[in-house]
Design a protein around this motif. Structure first.
Motif, PDB file in Angstrom:
ATOM      1  N   LEU A   1      19.546  61.584  12.751  1.00 43.96           N
ATOM      2  CA  LEU A   1      19.144  62.921  12.328  1.00 43.96           C
ATOM      3  C   LEU A   1      17.637  63.000  12.083  1.00 43.96           C
ATOM      4  N   HIS A   2      17.106  64.203  12.074  1.00 46.07           N
ATOM      5  CA  HIS A   2      15.735  64.424  11.612  1.00 46.07           C
ATOM      6  C   HIS A   2      15.668  64.013  10.151  1.00 46.07           C
ATOM      7  N   ILE A   3      14.535  63.503   9.712  1.00 45.17           N
ATOM      8  CA  ILE A   3      14.439  62.983   8.347  1.00 45.17           C
ATOM      9  C   ILE A   3      14.749  64.053   7.303  1.00 45.17           C
ATOM     10  N   ILE A   4      14.402  65.309   7.568  1.00 50.17           N
ATOM     11  CA  ILE A   4      14.713  66.364   6.596  1.00 50.17           C
ATOM     12  C   ILE A   4      16.218  66.591   6.510  1.00 50.17           C
ATOM     13  N   GLU A   5      16.911  66.479   7.629  1.00 53.40           N
ATOM     14  CA  GLU A   5      18.370  66.579   7.607  1.00 53.40           C
ATOM     15  C   GLU A   5      18.972  65.406   6.833  1.00 53.40           C
ATOM     16  N   ALA A   6      18.420  64.226   7.038  1.00 50.34           N
ATOM     17  CA  ALA A   6      18.934  63.025   6.367  1.00 50.34           C
ATOM     18  C   ALA A   6      18.703  63.088   4.858  1.00 50.34           C
ATOM     19  N   VAL A   7      17.508  63.507   4.441  1.00 46.78           N
ATOM     20  CA  VAL A   7      17.230  63.544   2.996  1.00 46.78           C
ATOM     21  C   VAL A   7      17.998  64.670   2.321  1.00 46.78           C
ATOM     22  N   ALA A   8      18.273  65.749   3.046  1.00 46.03           N
ATOM     23  CA  ALA A   8      19.088  66.821   2.472  1.00 46.03           C
ATOM     24  C   ALA A   8      20.498  66.304   2.174  1.00 46.03           C
ATOM     25  N   LEU A   9      21.073  65.566   3.112  1.00 42.85           N
ATOM     26  CA  LEU A   9      22.387  64.966   2.883  1.00 42.85           C
ATOM     27  C   LEU A   9      22.342  63.952   1.741  1.00 42.85           C
ATOM     28  N   LEU A  10      21.296  63.155   1.704  1.00 42.86           N
ATOM     29  CA  LEU A  10      21.125  62.185   0.619  1.00 42.86           C
ATOM     30  C   LEU A  10      21.126  62.896  -0.730  1.00 42.86           C
ATOM     31  N   HIS A  11      20.365  63.973  -0.814  1.00 38.71           N
ATOM     32  CA  HIS A  11      20.248  64.690  -2.085  1.00 38.71           C
ATOM     33  C   HIS A  11      21.566  65.348  -2.478  1.00 38.71           C
ATOM     34  N   LEU A  12      22.207  65.994  -1.535  1.00 35.73           N
ATOM     35  CA  LEU A  12      23.481  66.656  -1.817  1.00 35.73           C
ATOM     36  C   LEU A  12      24.547  65.663  -2.282  1.00 35.73           C
ATOM     37  N   GLU A  13      24.617  64.524  -1.626  1.00 36.50           N
ATOM     38  CA  GLU A  13      25.633  63.532  -1.988  1.00 36.50           C
ATOM     39  C   GLU A  13      25.290  62.819  -3.295  1.00 36.50           C
ATOM     40  N   PHE A  14      23.999  62.560  -3.515  1.00 40.46           N
ATOM     41  CA  PHE A  14      23.593  61.915  -4.766  1.00 40.46           C
ATOM     42  C   PHE A  14      23.967  62.794  -5.960  1.00 40.46           C
ATOM     43  N   GLU A  15      23.651  64.082  -5.855  1.00 40.10           N
ATOM     44  CA  GLU A  15      23.962  64.983  -6.961  1.00 40.10           C
ATOM     45  C   GLU A  15      25.469  65.166  -7.113  1.00 40.10           C
ATOM     46  N   SER A  16      26.210  65.043  -6.018  1.00 41.25           N
ATOM     47  CA  SER A  16      27.670  65.145  -6.089  1.00 41.25           C
ATOM     48  C   SER A  16      28.281  63.963  -6.840  1.00 41.25           C
ATOM     49  N   ILE A  17      27.679  62.804  -6.662  1.00 50.53           N
ATOM     50  CA  ILE A  17      28.131  61.612  -7.395  1.00 50.53           C
ATOM     51  C   ILE A  17      27.783  61.733  -8.874  1.00 50.53           C
ATOM     52  N   HIS A  18      26.598  62.311  -9.163  1.00 46.22           N
ATOM     53  CA  HIS A  18      26.151  62.515 -10.547  1.00 46.22           C
ATOM     54  C   HIS A  18      26.241  61.195 -11.321  1.00 46.22           C
ATOM     55  N   PRO A  19      25.507  60.172 -10.847  1.00 48.41           N
ATOM     56  CA  PRO A  19      25.757  58.814 -11.360  1.00 48.41           C
ATOM     57  C   PRO A  19      25.349  58.580 -12.809  1.00 48.41           C
TER      58      PRO A  19
END
Length: 246
Positions: free
Chosen positions: A156-174
């Motif tokens: 993916l384009h890096i902006i697409e990749a970091v968007a997924l990273l951010h969405l999933e990180f916040e979903s985990i709410h570690p």
């Protein structure tokens, strides 16, 4: 690939080919950015300090009367964490669990007991369309996210990749607290490492920002809305730098 992502690649190359800023110019721009992103990222989480008060704390070391100590520490911690990711990015350091925990430790400097430590209790995000995993699933979820992110970067384009990273990180709410600020710093860490500029998600855009998470969880994990939001911010930052250099 969205047209705006191609435009960002073009602007990135254009900026790379222009006269580089000298050290003093770069530091001035970076300091201004740090003040604004510290204000916005903390304000999104409920910090009561204004932009002017944030600047006074960071530039002059002034304590703002009648404002909580925690608000002051949030400002100092976020600033330290931002400069930490700048240093890491300059060495092209990988994104690891330890990196995440260290960033969180700086962000949550006011909470010695919980900083840099995954939560031990279940949490609910009020109003969210998603329930974070149980505490015993936090670490394996983060490990899995790191693996997925490495694959996303390859396709993916890096902006697409970091968007997924951010969405999933916040979903985990570690963590018990500080997840949003930590997640936005991780996002910028990865943008900087990939030759892009950090973005400052504005407090005034917080509703649009939160809606990106709702859309992700109600539209079959489609990250499109957050990709567009990050891309618009990135495009604006690149154009801003290009105009300054010109």
């Amino acid at each position: 690939m969205q047209p705006i992502l191609k435009e960002i690649d073009s602007l990135k190359n254009k900026l790379r080919n222009l006269r580089p800023l000298n050290t003093a110019e770069l530091q001035r721009l970076r300091d201004e950015f740090v003040i604004e992103t510290t204000y916005n990222s903390n304000a999104i989480e409920g910090n009561t300090l204004t932009l002017r008060e944030t600047a006074l704390i960071l530039q002059e070391g002034i304590t703002i009367a009648e404002k909580p100590l925690r608000d002051h520490l949030d400002v100092i911690g976020f600033k330290d964490a931002f400069y930490y990711i700048i240093d890491l990015a300059s060495h092209n350091a990988p994104l690891t669990e330890q990196t995440i925990k260290t960033i969180h430790s700086l962000v949550l400097m006011n909470d010695r007991e919980n900083r840099g430590t995954y939560r031990n209790v279940p949490v609910r995000i009020l109003g969210a369309k998603h329930t974070p995993p149980q505490p015993y699933l936090v670490q394996p979820s983060i490990e899995q996210l790191m693996q997925h992110y490495e694959k996303w970067k390859q396709t993916l384009h890096i902006i697409e990749a970091v968007a997924l990273l951010h969405l999933e990180f916040e979903s985990i709410h570690p963590f018990i607290d500080g997840n949003g600020r930590t997640g936005r710093l991780l996002l910028n860490f990865e943008l900087i490492k990939n030759g892009l500029l950090p973005v400052d998600i504005k407090f005034t855009d917080r509703r649009k920002y939160y809606e990106c998470f709702d859309a992700y969880h109600t539209h079959s994990k489609d990250p499109g809305e957050l990709i567009s939001l990050i891309a618009e911010y990135e495009k604006a930052e690149l154009n801003h730098y290009i105009q300054i250099i010109k």
